[in-house]
Motif scaffolding. Structure first.
Motif, PDB file in Angstrom:
ATOM      1  N   UNK A 229       0.867  -1.177   0.000  1.00 25.47           N
ATOM      2  CA  UNK A 229       0.000   0.000   0.000  1.00 25.47           C
ATOM      3  C   UNK A 229       0.902   1.223   0.000  1.00 25.47           C
ATOM      4  N   UNK A 230       0.599   2.204  -0.843  1.00 28.37           N
ATOM      5  CA  UNK A 230       1.462   3.370  -0.925  1.00 28.37           C
ATOM      6  C   UNK A 230       0.732   4.559  -1.520  1.00 28.37           C
ATOM      7  N   UNK A 231       1.157   5.749  -1.095  1.00 29.50           N
ATOM      8  CA  UNK A 231       0.651   6.998  -1.653  1.00 29.50           C
ATOM      9  C   UNK A 231       1.823   7.961  -1.797  1.00 29.50           C
ATOM     10  N   UNK A 232       1.789   8.732  -2.865  1.00 30.65           N
ATOM     11  CA  UNK A 232       2.852   9.716  -3.095  1.00 30.65           C
ATOM     12  C   UNK A 232       2.961  10.658  -1.901  1.00 30.65           C
ATOM     13  N   UNK A 233       4.183  10.750  -1.365  1.00 26.82           N
ATOM     14  CA  UNK A 233       4.437  11.648  -0.245  1.00 26.82           C
ATOM     15  C   UNK A 233       3.998  11.130   1.104  1.00 26.82           C
ATOM     16  N   UNK A 234       3.387   9.938   1.133  1.00 23.13           N
ATOM     17  CA  UNK A 234       2.862   9.389   2.392  1.00 23.13           C
ATOM     18  C   UNK A 234       3.579   8.121   2.830  1.00 23.13           C
ATOM     19  N   UNK A 235       4.536   7.651   2.047  1.00 22.38           N
ATOM     20  CA  UNK A 235       5.256   6.432   2.417  1.00 22.38           C
ATOM     21  C   UNK A 235       4.625   5.175   1.851  1.00 22.38           C
ATOM     22  N   UNK A 236       5.217   4.038   2.184  1.00 23.51           N
ATOM     23  CA  UNK A 236       4.770   2.739   1.676  1.00 23.51           C
ATOM     24  C   UNK A 236       4.690   1.723   2.805  1.00 23.51           C
ATOM     25  N   UNK A 237       3.812   0.759   2.639  1.00 20.98           N
ATOM     26  CA  UNK A 237       3.661  -0.327   3.606  1.00 20.98           C
ATOM     27  C   UNK A 237       3.675  -1.661   2.872  1.00 20.98           C
ATOM     28  N   UNK A 238       4.660  -2.498   3.183  1.00 19.17           N
ATOM     29  CA  UNK A 238       4.742  -3.848   2.627  1.00 19.17           C
ATOM     30  C   UNK A 238       4.266  -4.835   3.690  1.00 19.17           C
ATOM     31  N   UNK A 239       3.378  -5.727   3.288  1.00 16.92           N
ATOM     32  CA  UNK A 239       2.872  -6.752   4.200  1.00 16.92           C
ATOM     33  C   UNK A 239       3.154  -8.139   3.614  1.00 16.92           C
ATOM     34  N   UNK A 240       3.838  -8.972   4.396  1.00 21.84           N
ATOM     35  CA  UNK A 240       4.144 -10.343   3.983  1.00 21.84           C
ATOM     36  C   UNK A 240       3.489 -11.304   4.962  1.00 21.84           C
ATOM     37  N   UNK A 241       2.745 -12.258   4.443  1.00 28.58           N
ATOM     38  CA  UNK A 241       2.052 -13.231   5.295  1.00 28.58           C
ATOM     39  C   UNK A 241       2.525 -14.640   4.992  1.00 28.58           C
ATOM     40  N   UNK A 242       2.836 -15.389   6.060  1.00 26.69           N
ATOM     41  CA  UNK A 242       3.238 -16.788   5.947  1.00 26.69           C
ATOM     42  C   UNK A 242       2.241 -17.655   6.696  1.00 26.69           C
ATOM     43  N   UNK A 243       2.055 -18.877   6.199  1.00 21.84           N
ATOM     44  CA  UNK A 243       1.199 -19.838   6.914  1.00 21.84           C
ATOM     45  C   UNK A 243       1.887 -20.303   8.198  1.00 21.84           C
ATOM     46  N   UNK A 244       1.113 -20.434   9.244  1.00 21.98           N
ATOM     47  CA  UNK A 244       1.662 -20.919  10.507  1.00 21.98           C
ATOM     48  C   UNK A 244       2.008 -22.390  10.414  1.00 21.98           C
ATOM     49  N   UNK A 245       2.927 -22.822  11.285  1.00 20.99           N
ATOM     50  CA  UNK A 245       3.289 -24.235  11.338  1.00 20.99           C
ATOM     51  C   UNK A 245       2.116 -25.022  11.898  1.00 20.99           C
ATOM     52  N   UNK A 246       1.692 -26.041  11.175  1.00 19.55           N
ATOM     53  CA  UNK A 246       0.528 -26.827  11.614  1.00 19.55           C
ATOM     54  C   UNK A 246       0.947 -27.906  12.611  1.00 19.55           C
TER      55      UNK A 246
END
Length: 246
Positions: A229-246
């Motif tokens: 997610x990002x906007x000019x002049x407002x910065x960026x947010x990277x989100x990474x999701x992993x599956x939990x160990x079952x």
């Protein structure tokens, strides 16, 4: 029938061209590895022979050559890695690791760059341990790539906020920065190989456009999901999701 035949022929030609390009890149990067290694050894030998014979300034110049040579070697290795990933020649060695520790290692790897930028990196882990099945070296490189981008694409006094959130079936790590941000058009292309945002014909930021392509590929190989997610002049947010160990 003719159209179908033509489409197949064109597809085969494109695939052959793509393979030729990959082989060429592989061969060229392998050729670069030998002189890079030779330069590194030569510099070390020169420094040993010149101890006590030259001034400190001369040693500083040799250190600069050594650092630049190492940086060039890193770029070559990144190109080789991308090429091998495309051909599925790399098998990730996944093991149970603590995601918190992986993040801390990645932060230490960018310590010099963050100090030069006078950056502040804040971490918030909601659990002491977040155990996941990951290929630690590759995931460290993923996080380093994201952190380096946040630092490079920033104004003065960058702030990077890193959180690890725990959900029912997955664990997410979020990198949020106060950088220059990016447009919707750029956001849709950043994971493409060799893509870099430009201003006219000038590249304002150094790089080869392979970092986030590598990030995307490695996350996919972990059955993970990455979003931005990002906007000019407002910065960026990277989100990474992993599956939990079952």
């Amino acid at each position: 029938i003719f159209s179908f035949y033509s489409t197949i022929i064109i597809s085969i030609k494109q695939k052959n061209i793509s393979n030729m390009k990959s082989d060429f890149i592989n061969n060229m990067t392998h050729e670069f590895k030998t002189p890079i290694a030779t330069i590194s050894l030569a510099i070390d030998s020169i420094k040993k022979k010149l101890i006590g014979k030259v001034d400190a300034k001369s040693f500083d110049y040799l250190d600069i050559i050594k650092d630049e040579n190492n940086r060039m070697n890193k770029q070559v290795e990144n190109i080789l890695m991308i090429s091998q990933l495309e051909k599925d020649k790399i098998e990730l060695e996944k093991k149970l690791v603590n995601l918190n520790e992986i993040v801390e290692i990645a932060i230490r790897r960018v310590e010099l760059l963050s100090k030069s930028k006078r950056a502040k990196i804040i971490t918030k882990f909601y659990k002491k341990e977040n155990l996941l099945m990951l290929a630690s070296d590759e995931i460290i490189n993923v996080f380093v790539n994201i952190l380096e981008n946040s630092l490079k694409y920033s104004r003065s006094n960058p702030l990077i906020d890193i959180k690890i959130k725990n959900e029912k079936n997955k664990t997410s790590i979020i990198f949020e920065d106060n950088g220059i941000g990016m447009s919707k058009k750029v956001k849709t292309k950043i994971f493409e190989k060799f893509y870099r945002e430009t201003s006219g014909n000038i590249h304002n930021i150094k790089g080869h456009g392979l970092g986030l392509a590598f990030v995307y590929k490695i996350i996919n190989m972990h059955d993970g999901i990455i979003s931005v997610q990002s906007k000019i002049g407002k910065g960026s947010t990277f989100k990474i999701s992993f599956n939990n160990v079952s």
